[in-house]
Design a protein around this motif. Structure first.
Motif, PDB file in Angstrom:
ATOM      1  N   ALA A  85      16.395 -12.682 -13.269  1.00  0.00           N
ATOM      2  CA  ALA A  85      15.150 -13.365 -13.505  1.00  0.00           C
ATOM      3  C   ALA A  85      13.947 -13.002 -12.834  1.00  0.00           C
ATOM      4  CB  ALA A  85      15.324 -15.024 -13.518  1.00  0.00           C
ATOM      5  N   SER A  86      14.445 -12.666 -11.314  1.00  0.00           N
ATOM      6  CA  SER A  86      13.424 -12.394 -10.268  1.00  0.00           C
ATOM      7  C   SER A  86      12.339 -10.922 -11.073  1.00  0.00           C
ATOM      8  CB  SER A  86      13.976 -12.128  -8.991  1.00  0.00           C
ATOM      9  OG  SER A  86      15.084 -11.265  -9.062  1.00  0.00           O
ATOM     10  N   GLU A  87      13.511 -10.066 -11.335  1.00  0.00           N
ATOM     11  CA  GLU A  87      12.995  -8.653 -11.884  1.00  0.00           C
ATOM     12  C   GLU A  87      12.085  -9.114 -13.182  1.00  0.00           C
ATOM     13  OE1 GLU A  87      13.005  -6.936  -9.192  1.00  0.00           O
ATOM     14  OE2 GLU A  87      14.541  -8.174  -8.503  1.00  0.00           O
ATOM     15  N   ILE A  88      12.373  -9.968 -14.004  1.00  0.00           N
ATOM     16  CA  ILE A  88      11.586 -10.360 -15.060  1.00  0.00           C
ATOM     17  C   ILE A  88      10.308 -10.701 -14.833  1.00  0.00           C
ATOM     18  CG2 ILE A  88      11.654 -11.503 -17.460  1.00  0.00           C
ATOM     19  CD1 ILE A  88      14.754 -11.755 -17.389  1.00  0.00           C
ATOM     20  N   THR A  89      10.368 -11.536 -14.044  1.00  0.00           N
ATOM     21  CA  THR A  89       8.960 -12.240 -13.560  1.00  0.00           C
ATOM     22  C   THR A  89       8.194 -11.044 -12.810  1.00  0.00           C
ATOM     23  OG1 THR A  89       9.937 -14.290 -12.709  1.00  0.00           O
ATOM     24  CG2 THR A  89       7.769 -13.773 -11.849  1.00  0.00           C
ATOM     25  N   ARG A  90       8.732 -10.146 -12.055  1.00  0.00           N
ATOM     26  CA  ARG A  90       8.113  -9.212 -11.312  1.00  0.00           C
ATOM     27  C   ARG A  90       7.371  -8.316 -12.445  1.00  0.00           C
ATOM     28  NH1 ARG A  90      10.916  -4.094  -8.440  1.00  0.00           N
ATOM     29  NH2 ARG A  90       9.100  -2.818  -8.291  1.00  0.00           N
ATOM     30  N   LEU A  91       8.325  -7.725 -13.547  1.00  0.00           N
ATOM     31  CA  LEU A  91       7.654  -7.201 -14.698  1.00  0.00           C
ATOM     32  C   LEU A  91       6.679  -7.620 -15.381  1.00  0.00           C
ATOM     33  CD1 LEU A  91       8.659  -4.573 -16.551  1.00  0.00           C
ATOM     34  CD2 LEU A  91       9.570  -6.418 -18.081  1.00  0.00           C
ATOM     35  N   LEU A  92       6.781  -8.922 -15.545  1.00  0.00           N
ATOM     36  CA  LEU A  92       5.710  -9.591 -16.375  1.00  0.00           C
ATOM     37  C   LEU A  92       4.401  -9.653 -15.464  1.00  0.00           C
ATOM     38  CD1 LEU A  92       7.538 -12.470 -18.018  1.00  0.00           C
ATOM     39  CD2 LEU A  92       6.649 -10.274 -19.064  1.00  0.00           C
ATOM     40  N   THR A  93       4.622  -9.674 -14.267  1.00  0.00           N
ATOM     41  CA  THR A  93       3.400  -9.733 -13.184  1.00  0.00           C
ATOM     42  C   THR A  93       2.755  -8.370 -13.149  1.00  0.00           C
ATOM     43  OG1 THR A  93       4.314 -11.443 -12.018  1.00  0.00           O
ATOM     44  CG2 THR A  93       2.585 -10.286 -10.826  1.00  0.00           C
ATOM     45  N   GLU A  94       3.440  -7.426 -12.873  1.00  0.00           N
ATOM     46  CA  GLU A  94       2.998  -5.938 -12.931  1.00  0.00           C
ATOM     47  C   GLU A  94       2.705  -5.373 -13.984  1.00  0.00           C
ATOM     48  OE1 GLU A  94       6.156  -3.776 -10.621  1.00  0.00           O
ATOM     49  OE2 GLU A  94       5.855  -4.836  -8.728  1.00  0.00           O
ATOM     50  N   LYS A  95       3.153  -5.720 -15.320  1.00  0.00           N
ATOM     51  CA  LYS A  95       2.993  -5.136 -16.496  1.00  0.00           C
ATOM     52  C   LYS A  95       2.774  -3.657 -16.328  1.00  0.00           C
ATOM     53  CE  LYS A  95       0.127  -9.094 -18.110  1.00  0.00           C
ATOM     54  NZ  LYS A  95       0.912  -9.835 -17.594  1.00  0.00           N
ATOM     55  N   PRO A  96       3.912  -2.739 -16.023  1.00  0.00           N
ATOM     56  CA  PRO A  96       3.931  -1.203 -16.157  1.00  0.00           C
ATOM     57  C   PRO A  96       4.038  -0.881 -17.610  1.00  0.00           C
ATOM     58  CG  PRO A  96       6.027  -2.178 -15.639  1.00  0.00           C
ATOM     59  CD  PRO A  96       5.243  -3.520 -15.770  1.00  0.00           C
ATOM     60  N   LYS A  97       3.710   0.405 -17.783  1.00  0.00           N
ATOM     61  CA  LYS A  97       3.930   0.995 -19.123  1.00  0.00           C
ATOM     62  C   LYS A  97       5.254   1.477 -19.144  1.00  0.00           C
ATOM     63  CE  LYS A  97       2.256   4.227 -22.566  1.00  0.00           C
ATOM     64  NZ  LYS A  97       1.257   5.279 -22.727  1.00  0.00           N
ATOM     65  N   ALA A  98       6.245   0.700 -20.097  1.00  0.00           N
ATOM     66  CA  ALA A  98       7.489   0.872 -20.028  1.00  0.00           C
ATOM     67  C   ALA A  98       7.971   0.061 -21.151  1.00  0.00           C
ATOM     68  CB  ALA A  98       8.106   0.288 -18.964  1.00  0.00           C
ATOM     69  N   VAL A  99       9.268   0.500 -21.777  1.00  0.00           N
ATOM     70  CA  VAL A  99       9.876  -0.221 -22.761  1.00  0.00           C
ATOM     71  C   VAL A  99      10.521  -1.670 -22.347  1.00  0.00           C
ATOM     72  CG1 VAL A  99      11.947   0.126 -24.103  1.00  0.00           C
ATOM     73  CG2 VAL A  99      10.539   2.184 -24.094  1.00  0.00           C
ATOM     74  N   GLY A 100      10.907  -1.536 -21.009  1.00  0.00           N
ATOM     75  CA  GLY A 100      11.320  -2.753 -20.335  1.00  0.00           C
ATOM     76  C   GLY A 100      12.498  -2.462 -19.425  1.00  0.00           C
ATOM     77  N   LEU A 101      13.361  -3.432 -19.006  1.00  0.00           N
ATOM     78  CA  LEU A 101      14.312  -3.340 -17.999  1.00  0.00           C
ATOM     79  C   LEU A 101      15.763  -3.351 -18.614  1.00  0.00           C
ATOM     80  CD1 LEU A 101      12.903  -5.961 -15.511  1.00  0.00           C
ATOM     81  CD2 LEU A 101      12.665  -3.609 -15.440  1.00  0.00           C
ATOM     82  N   ALA A 102      16.628  -2.578 -17.588  1.00  0.00           N
ATOM     83  CA  ALA A 102      18.017  -2.708 -18.366  1.00  0.00           C
ATOM     84  C   ALA A 102      18.841  -2.434 -17.269  1.00  0.00           C
ATOM     85  CB  ALA A 102      18.436  -1.373 -19.073  1.00  0.00           C
ATOM     86  N   VAL A 103      19.947  -3.418 -17.469  1.00  0.00           N
ATOM     87  CA  VAL A 103      21.158  -3.482 -16.352  1.00  0.00           C
ATOM     88  C   VAL A 103      22.208  -2.857 -17.337  1.00  0.00           C
ATOM     89  CG1 VAL A 103      22.615  -4.543 -14.911  1.00  0.00           C
ATOM     90  CG2 VAL A 103      20.157  -5.094 -14.880  1.00  0.00           C
ATOM     91  N   PRO A 104      22.582  -1.521 -17.412  1.00  0.00           N
ATOM     92  CA  PRO A 104      23.766  -1.085 -18.233  1.00  0.00           C
ATOM     93  C   PRO A 104      25.145  -1.418 -17.877  1.00  0.00           C
ATOM     94  CG  PRO A 104      22.304   0.530 -17.485  1.00  0.00           C
ATOM     95  CD  PRO A 104      22.019  -0.449 -16.896  1.00  0.00           C
TER      96      PRO A 104
END
Length: 149
Positions: A93-112
């Motif tokens: 969840a901490s990385e999702i929060t970071r993603l939503l705060t930083e808003k990088p141009k990306a497809v998203g996050l993955a933990v394969p």
């Protein structure tokens, strides 16, 4: 009198800000199979960290991974979507929060895969794993590394 009012106003604002920030978190849509226990544990992890989750049981979560633009090589047991980003696997969840705060141009996050020790995969064993930031071209960089124990 005016000073007392200003103090009360400052206190009200200080108390309201954390609640407004919590309420501002978008809903995480999760697509999973009906019987996957680790998916349910990951959802509990998200909820415990302030996210609202809308879970949908589907035959093939991989169909949603593809629909959201996440490459198959980053696959795991469930796929999510939040704030226009795809989430694949046991992303903290901490990385999702970071993603939503930083808003990088990306497809998203993955933990394969399904690394032991990641949210939803807790147990005695804790493997090292990476949270990957997946780019629109399918390449990924390490967004956060988690140490094993």
């Amino acid at each position: 009198m005016q000073r007392r009012f200003l103090n009360q106003l400052a206190l009200a604002v200080a108390l309201a800000v954390p609640y407004a920030a919590m309420a501002a978190k978008p809903v995480v849509e999760v697509y999973k199979t009906e019987y996957c226990g680790c998916c349910k544990h990951w959802i509990k992890h998200l909820e415990a960290n302030g996210f609202t989750v809308k879970a949908t049981d589907v035959e093939s979560p991989g169909d949603y991974r593809e629909k959201f633009g996440m490459a198959k090589k980053y696959g795991s047991c469930h796929t999510g979507k939040v704030g226009g980003y795809a989430l694949e696997g046991h992303v903290p969840a901490s990385e999702i929060t970071r993603l939503l705060t930083e808003k990088p141009k990306a497809v998203g996050l993955a933990v394969p895969g399904m690394p032991m020790g990641s949210p939803g995969m807790e147990g005695e064993r804790k493997d090292a794993y990476d949270v990957l930031l997946v780019q629109p071209n399918g390449e990924a960089t390490v967004y956060k590394h988690y140490q094993g124990k």
